[in-house]
Design a protein around this motif. Sequence first.
Motif, PDB file in Angstrom:
ATOM      1  N   LYS A 123      -4.569   2.489  -3.696  1.00 47.64           N
ATOM      2  CA  LYS A 123      -5.883   2.978  -4.125  1.00 47.64           C
ATOM      3  C   LYS A 123      -7.001   2.048  -3.651  1.00 47.64           C
ATOM      4  O   LYS A 123      -8.033   2.503  -3.140  1.00 47.64           O
ATOM      5  N   ALA A 124      -6.811   0.740  -3.810  1.00 50.18           N
ATOM      6  CA  ALA A 124      -7.838  -0.230  -3.410  1.00 50.18           C
ATOM      7  C   ALA A 124      -8.081  -0.187  -1.906  1.00 50.18           C
ATOM      8  O   ALA A 124      -9.230  -0.240  -1.450  1.00 50.18           O
ATOM      9  N   GLN A 125      -7.014  -0.097  -1.127  1.00 52.27           N
ATOM     10  CA  GLN A 125      -7.160  -0.039   0.333  1.00 52.27           C
ATOM     11  C   GLN A 125      -7.928   1.210   0.752  1.00 52.27           C
ATOM     12  O   GLN A 125      -8.818   1.150   1.591  1.00 52.27           O
ATOM     13  N   LEU A 126      -7.608   2.350   0.158  1.00 54.57           N
ATOM     14  CA  LEU A 126      -8.291   3.594   0.511  1.00 54.57           C
ATOM     15  C   LEU A 126      -9.783   3.493   0.202  1.00 54.57           C
ATOM     16  O   LEU A 126     -10.623   3.849   1.037  1.00 54.57           O
ATOM     17  N   GLU A 127     -10.128   2.998  -0.966  1.00 57.22           N
ATOM     18  CA  GLU A 127     -11.546   2.851  -1.333  1.00 57.22           C
ATOM     19  C   GLU A 127     -12.263   1.898  -0.382  1.00 57.22           C
ATOM     20  O   GLU A 127     -13.387   2.172   0.050  1.00 57.22           O
ATOM     21  N   TRP A 128     -11.630   0.796  -0.060  1.00 52.63           N
ATOM     22  CA  TRP A 128     -12.230  -0.194   0.839  1.00 52.63           C
ATOM     23  C   TRP A 128     -12.462   0.400   2.231  1.00 52.63           C
ATOM     24  O   TRP A 128     -13.548   0.255   2.803  1.00 52.63           O
ATOM     25  N   ARG A 143       0.849  -1.198   0.000  1.00 52.25           N
ATOM     26  CA  ARG A 143       0.000   0.000   0.000  1.00 52.25           C
ATOM     27  C   ARG A 143       0.880   1.240   0.000  1.00 52.25           C
ATOM     28  O   ARG A 143       0.821   2.091   0.855  1.00 52.25           O
ATOM     29  N   ILE A 164     -12.153  12.201   4.452  1.00 49.63           N
ATOM     30  CA  ILE A 164     -10.896  11.823   3.811  1.00 49.63           C
ATOM     31  C   ILE A 164     -10.103  13.105   3.595  1.00 49.63           C
ATOM     32  O   ILE A 164     -10.590  14.044   2.965  1.00 49.63           O
ATOM     33  N   ARG A 202     -12.740   3.571   3.074  1.00 44.90           N
ATOM     34  CA  ARG A 202     -13.759   4.618   2.984  1.00 44.90           C
ATOM     35  C   ARG A 202     -15.157   3.989   2.997  1.00 44.90           C
ATOM     36  O   ARG A 202     -16.025   4.384   3.782  1.00 44.90           O
ATOM     37  N   ASP A 203     -15.384   3.000   2.139  1.00 41.13           N
ATOM     38  CA  ASP A 203     -16.697   2.352   2.077  1.00 41.13           C
ATOM     39  C   ASP A 203     -17.029   1.639   3.384  1.00 41.13           C
ATOM     40  O   ASP A 203     -18.159   1.717   3.881  1.00 41.13           O
ATOM     41  N   THR A 223      -7.001  14.417   1.800  1.00 40.22           N
ATOM     42  CA  THR A 223      -5.961  14.112   0.822  1.00 40.22           C
ATOM     43  C   THR A 223      -4.885  15.185   0.871  1.00 40.22           C
ATOM     44  O   THR A 223      -5.156  16.354   1.165  1.00 40.22           O
ATOM     45  N   ASN A 283     -17.787   4.342   6.055  1.00 43.36           N
ATOM     46  CA  ASN A 283     -19.041   5.044   5.751  1.00 43.36           C
ATOM     47  C   ASN A 283     -20.255   4.234   6.184  1.00 43.36           C
ATOM     48  O   ASN A 283     -21.282   4.808   6.561  1.00 43.36           O
TER      49      ASN A 283
END
Length: 187
Positions: A70-75, A62, A89, A77-78, A91, A81
């Motif tokens: 990118k995948a870890q951040l999206e996961w 990561r 977030i 966040r979801d 940035t 949430n």
Amino acid sequence: SLGRAFGLTFRRILPLIGCPSSGQNAQNANGTGSSAPAIVAPAFNADTAFSYLKKQVAFGPRVSGTPGHKAQLEWMRDFLNARADTVAIHTFTHRHTGTDKPLEMANVFARFNPQSAERVLLVAHWDTRPPADQDDDENRDTPIPGANDGASGVALLLEMANVLKRQKPPIGVDLLLVDGEDYGPDS
């Protein structure tokens, strides 16, 4: 086992954010009631936390700018949430200390019981070190998977998010997942 260690660690923390039981008095050492309400620690699932560790490692390193990052951040966040009262977030761009290359990074901030003035902050970093500079010579130029350095702390906090979703804490609890911890002057 690591799963057992997760459980032992959070059995010490959960009573701090547990809720008083509904009107029942705590029992002191000799079985008599006290005037303080009993604190009931919510259930922490070490196996679930360990599954979150494995999921992060499956993303690959990561490191900023990689697909795993990118995948870890999206996961995260979801995931947050769906559990926290608020998620932000943050940035930012860090300039690599050696190359001056811009690195896009993000901190994830999740809040539970945000209106409470009394708060506790729990922090872990989610990035991984770009080179394994402390490893054997043949591995020094490769990124690390970050199971222990990064993923383990995040896994604990994500399971805490599950606990806090099921049982609202009597105080405010903030979870901060920080990026860029593994970028030092040698990275």
